[in-house]
Design a protein around this motif. Structure first.
Motif, PDB file in Angstrom:
ATOM      1  N   GLY A   1     -91.636  17.124 -50.096  1.00  0.00           N
ATOM      2  CA  GLY A   1     -92.281  18.025 -51.170  1.00  0.00           C
ATOM      3  C   GLY A   1     -91.238  18.000 -52.571  1.00  0.00           C
ATOM      4  N   VAL A   2     -91.869  17.572 -53.554  1.00  0.00           N
ATOM      5  CA  VAL A   2     -91.157  17.388 -54.781  1.00  0.00           C
ATOM      6  C   VAL A   2     -90.343  18.728 -54.868  1.00  0.00           C
ATOM      7  CG1 VAL A   2     -91.227  17.103 -57.216  1.00  0.00           C
ATOM      8  CG2 VAL A   2     -92.749  15.718 -55.704  1.00  0.00           C
ATOM      9  N   GLY A   3     -90.831  19.671 -55.042  1.00  0.00           N
ATOM     10  CA  GLY A   3     -89.966  20.991 -55.246  1.00  0.00           C
ATOM     11  C   GLY A   3     -88.907  21.126 -54.290  1.00  0.00           C
ATOM     12  N   ARG A   4     -89.215  21.047 -53.108  1.00  0.00           N
ATOM     13  CA  ARG A   4     -88.307  21.376 -51.986  1.00  0.00           C
ATOM     14  C   ARG A   4     -87.181  20.278 -52.326  1.00  0.00           C
ATOM     15  NH1 ARG A   4     -85.494  20.242 -47.815  1.00  0.00           N
ATOM     16  NH2 ARG A   4     -85.990  18.005 -48.417  1.00  0.00           N
ATOM     17  N   ASN A   5     -87.440  19.014 -52.441  1.00  0.00           N
ATOM     18  CA  ASN A   5     -86.539  17.816 -52.652  1.00  0.00           C
ATOM     19  C   ASN A   5     -85.561  18.462 -53.894  1.00  0.00           C
ATOM     20  OD1 ASN A   5     -87.717  16.474 -50.722  1.00  0.00           O
ATOM     21  ND2 ASN A   5     -88.663  15.116 -51.667  1.00  0.00           N
ATOM     22  N   VAL A   6     -86.165  18.775 -54.795  1.00  0.00           N
ATOM     23  CA  VAL A   6     -85.296  18.987 -56.214  1.00  0.00           C
ATOM     24  C   VAL A   6     -84.434  20.140 -55.891  1.00  0.00           C
ATOM     25  CG1 VAL A   6     -85.499  20.050 -58.550  1.00  0.00           C
ATOM     26  CG2 VAL A   6     -87.078  18.314 -57.771  1.00  0.00           C
ATOM     27  N   ALA A   7     -84.989  21.179 -55.144  1.00  0.00           N
ATOM     28  CA  ALA A   7     -84.163  22.492 -54.875  1.00  0.00           C
ATOM     29  C   ALA A   7     -82.660  21.911 -54.018  1.00  0.00           C
ATOM     30  CB  ALA A   7     -84.729  23.332 -54.103  1.00  0.00           C
ATOM     31  N   GLU A   8     -83.111  21.012 -52.941  1.00  0.00           N
ATOM     32  CA  GLU A   8     -82.018  20.512 -51.954  1.00  0.00           C
ATOM     33  C   GLU A   8     -80.974  19.770 -52.683  1.00  0.00           C
ATOM     34  OE1 GLU A   8     -81.316  18.861 -47.681  1.00  0.00           O
ATOM     35  OE2 GLU A   8     -83.090  19.897 -47.996  1.00  0.00           O
ATOM     36  N   ASP A   9     -81.513  19.022 -53.734  1.00  0.00           N
ATOM     37  CA  ASP A   9     -80.674  18.203 -54.480  1.00  0.00           C
ATOM     38  C   ASP A   9     -79.817  18.893 -55.254  1.00  0.00           C
ATOM     39  OD1 ASP A   9     -81.494  15.339 -53.791  1.00  0.00           O
ATOM     40  OD2 ASP A   9     -83.251  15.777 -54.869  1.00  0.00           O
ATOM     41  N   ILE A  10     -80.194  19.911 -55.926  1.00  0.00           N
ATOM     42  CA  ILE A  10     -79.341  20.756 -56.691  1.00  0.00           C
ATOM     43  C   ILE A  10     -78.424  21.659 -55.817  1.00  0.00           C
ATOM     44  CG2 ILE A  10     -79.531  22.878 -58.155  1.00  0.00           C
ATOM     45  CD1 ILE A  10     -82.497  21.977 -59.219  1.00  0.00           C
ATOM     46  N   ALA A  11     -78.758  22.083 -54.775  1.00  0.00           N
ATOM     47  CA  ALA A  11     -77.995  22.777 -53.878  1.00  0.00           C
ATOM     48  C   ALA A  11     -76.724  21.578 -53.246  1.00  0.00           C
ATOM     49  CB  ALA A  11     -78.587  23.242 -52.681  1.00  0.00           C
ATOM     50  N   ASN A  12     -77.138  20.342 -53.114  1.00  0.00           N
ATOM     51  CA  ASN A  12     -76.157  19.410 -52.745  1.00  0.00           C
ATOM     52  C   ASN A  12     -75.055  18.922 -53.784  1.00  0.00           C
ATOM     53  OD1 ASN A  12     -77.483  19.506 -50.281  1.00  0.00           O
ATOM     54  ND2 ASN A  12     -78.203  17.544 -50.366  1.00  0.00           N
ATOM     55  N   VAL A  13     -75.446  19.447 -54.894  1.00  0.00           N
ATOM     56  CA  VAL A  13     -74.216  19.348 -56.068  1.00  0.00           C
ATOM     57  C   VAL A  13     -73.549  20.846 -56.162  1.00  0.00           C
ATOM     58  CG1 VAL A  13     -74.000  18.676 -58.622  1.00  0.00           C
ATOM     59  CG2 VAL A  13     -75.960  17.840 -57.272  1.00  0.00           C
ATOM     60  N   GLU A  14     -73.595  21.323 -54.894  1.00  0.00           N
ATOM     61  CA  GLU A  14     -72.847  22.580 -54.849  1.00  0.00           C
ATOM     62  C   GLU A  14     -73.472  23.905 -55.804  1.00  0.00           C
ATOM     63  OE1 GLU A  14     -71.190  22.968 -52.243  1.00  0.00           O
ATOM     64  OE2 GLU A  14     -71.204  21.032 -51.521  1.00  0.00           O
ATOM     65  N   LEU A  15     -74.418  23.618 -56.259  1.00  0.00           N
ATOM     66  CA  LEU A  15     -74.930  24.810 -57.193  1.00  0.00           C
ATOM     67  C   LEU A  15     -76.060  25.499 -55.981  1.00  0.00           C
ATOM     68  CD1 LEU A  15     -75.863  22.745 -60.079  1.00  0.00           C
ATOM     69  CD2 LEU A  15     -73.868  24.008 -59.879  1.00  0.00           C
ATOM     70  N   ARG A  16     -76.455  26.501 -56.500  1.00  0.00           N
ATOM     71  CA  ARG A  16     -77.013  27.548 -55.526  1.00  0.00           C
ATOM     72  C   ARG A  16     -78.452  27.932 -56.381  1.00  0.00           C
ATOM     73  NH1 ARG A  16     -73.714  25.724 -53.288  1.00  0.00           N
ATOM     74  NH2 ARG A  16     -71.762  26.733 -52.367  1.00  0.00           N
ATOM     75  N   PRO A  17     -79.656  26.966 -56.302  1.00  0.00           N
ATOM     76  CA  PRO A  17     -80.752  27.101 -56.667  1.00  0.00           C
ATOM     77  C   PRO A  17     -81.723  28.338 -56.153  1.00  0.00           C
ATOM     78  CG  PRO A  17     -80.787  25.071 -55.158  1.00  0.00           C
ATOM     79  CD  PRO A  17     -79.457  25.562 -55.406  1.00  0.00           C
ATOM     80  N   ARG A  18     -82.498  28.701 -56.726  1.00  0.00           N
ATOM     81  CA  ARG A  18     -83.393  29.830 -56.269  1.00  0.00           C
ATOM     82  C   ARG A  18     -84.884  29.106 -56.197  1.00  0.00           C
ATOM     83  NH1 ARG A  18     -83.258  34.586 -60.025  1.00  0.00           N
ATOM     84  NH2 ARG A  18     -80.919  34.466 -59.134  1.00  0.00           N
ATOM     85  N   PHE A  19     -85.290  29.083 -54.923  1.00  0.00           N
ATOM     86  CA  PHE A  19     -86.352  28.100 -54.614  1.00  0.00           C
ATOM     87  C   PHE A  19     -87.500  29.134 -54.527  1.00  0.00           C
ATOM     88  CE2 PHE A  19     -88.766  25.157 -51.419  1.00  0.00           C
ATOM     89  CZ  PHE A  19     -89.398  24.330 -52.727  1.00  0.00           C
ATOM     90  N   VAL A  20     -88.683  28.987 -55.059  1.00  0.00           N
ATOM     91  CA  VAL A  20     -89.988  29.730 -55.094  1.00  0.00           C
ATOM     92  C   VAL A  20     -91.013  28.808 -54.531  1.00  0.00           C
ATOM     93  CG1 VAL A  20     -91.660  31.173 -56.189  1.00  0.00           C
ATOM     94  CG2 VAL A  20     -89.312  30.943 -57.027  1.00  0.00           C
ATOM     95  N   SER A  21     -91.581  29.208 -53.378  1.00  0.00           N
ATOM     96  CA  SER A  21     -92.486  28.539 -52.644  1.00  0.00           C
ATOM     97  C   SER A  21     -92.985  28.954 -51.425  1.00  0.00           C
ATOM     98  CB  SER A  21     -91.770  26.977 -52.077  1.00  0.00           C
ATOM     99  OG  SER A  21     -92.724  26.009 -51.709  1.00  0.00           O
ATOM    100  N   LEU A  22     -93.729  28.204 -50.700  1.00  0.00           N
ATOM    101  CA  LEU A  22     -94.383  28.657 -49.282  1.00  0.00           C
ATOM    102  C   LEU A  22     -94.029  27.742 -48.263  1.00  0.00           C
ATOM    103  CD1 LEU A  22     -97.843  29.346 -50.549  1.00  0.00           C
ATOM    104  CD2 LEU A  22     -96.036  31.167 -50.737  1.00  0.00           C
TER     105      LEU A  22
END
Length: 310
Positions: free
Chosen positions: A37-58
């Motif tokens: 999923g595009v949104g899920r992938n982007v969220a995990e990519d951001i997290a893998n740069v040691e940032l802490r994204p806030r994911f809004v999804s289902l």
């Protein structure tokens, strides 16, 4: 404070041939199932740069949905605004050729109606302290409207990515409200009703400058695979970023990682050229593995002066 990512979750079923892929034949190989999923992938990519994204999804209200949530939490994604509902996740069936390029796919979209209600009820607490917003621009219109309402209310920059360009091409008015739209060259061709496939990066820049200005889209970044990426904005600025030379295994998720890198860079003070370099590095790290996301990086490895949170 965090980058807020709004998008869908998919389960990706991917097939890889052992030898040259024959489109009309039976191909021996292997099948892998990964979270996508595009949104899920982007969220995990951001997290893998040691940032802490806030994911809004289902996600689905079953064990599979719980597994997705557990993985995201393990990567330190904030999942407080991911709801578990029936038919909350989509599915993507894809077959790749022996070079790692996509040969064909079919996708089943999830039912995202619950997300609009979630944004209506909790939008203020989701967006008030956001650093920026990344959104799949082809989500349901009501979701897009809610996001831009809160982006305007709290003066947040919005970076857009796309999963289905056929839908996104009908959202040109929404794209005019973004700060940057990231897509690949085929998607750009659909958006601007042009064939960019045979243009050099320099030629595409010249074309893109005029198209972006005429469409009143603030900035567009276009990825070109092994030829790198280009950008142009409404003010006449443009640029080219070369690709990194790596051994390709699976191109899935490369565009999402690129978008994550661009959004990270622009959010935290980098120029467009610098942000594209971050995106290029993350995308290059994805295509060498079968996972849909990049491996872990420290912000300083990408030129970001950001302290890592515990």
């Amino acid at each position: 404070m965090a980058i807020v990512v709004i998008g869908a979750v998919f389960v990706d079923v991917k097939g890889f041939p052992e030898d040259n892929y024959i489109p009309t034949g039976r191909n021996a190989g292997r099948v892998e199932i990964v979270h996508g999923g595009v949104g899920r992938n982007v969220a995990e990519d951001i997290a893998n740069v040691e940032l802490r994204p806030r994911f809004v999804s289902l996600v689905d209200d079953d064990d599979q949905g719980e597994t997705v949530l557990k993985k995201l939490r393990n990567h330190k994604v904030d999942t407080r605004y991911v709801q578990q509902v029936p038919d909350g996740m989509g599915m993507w069936l894809a077959v790749f050729d022996n070079t790692g390029d996509l040969a064909g796919s079919i996708s089943k979209r999830p039912d995202l109606s619950s997300m609009a209600r979630l944004l209506e009820e909790k939008g203020d607490e989701i967006f008030a302290d956001a650093d920026s917003i990344v959104i799949e621009i082809d989500l349901d219109k009501e979701i897009i409207k809610q996001v831009f309402k809160f982006a305007k209310k709290y003066n947040k920059k919005v970076y857009a990515v796309v999963a289905n360009m056929g839908i996104a091409s009908q959202r040109r008015d929404f794209l005019q409200s973004t700060d940057c739209f990231v897509c690949n060259v085929l998607e750009a061709g659909i958006l601007f009703v042009s064939d960019f496939s045979k243009l050099s990066p320099q030629e595409l820049c010249r074309e893109l400058r005029e198209k972006v200005k005429s469409a009143k889209i603030p900035a567009v970044v276009v990825t070109l695979g092994g030829r790198g990426s280009v950008y142009a904005d409404m003010h006449g600025n443009w640029g080219i970023c070369p690709a990194e030379s790596v051994q390709v295994r699976d191109t899935t998720g490369a565009g999402d990682a690129f978008c994550a890198g661009v959004a990270i860079g622009l959010t935290y003070g980098k120029t467009m050229e610098e942000a594209m370099e971050i995106g290029t590095k993350l995308a290059a790290s994805v295509i060498t593995v079968s996972e849909n996301v990049c491996p872990r990086f420290l912000p300083k490895e990408l030129g970001l002066d950001i302290e890592v949170e515990d």
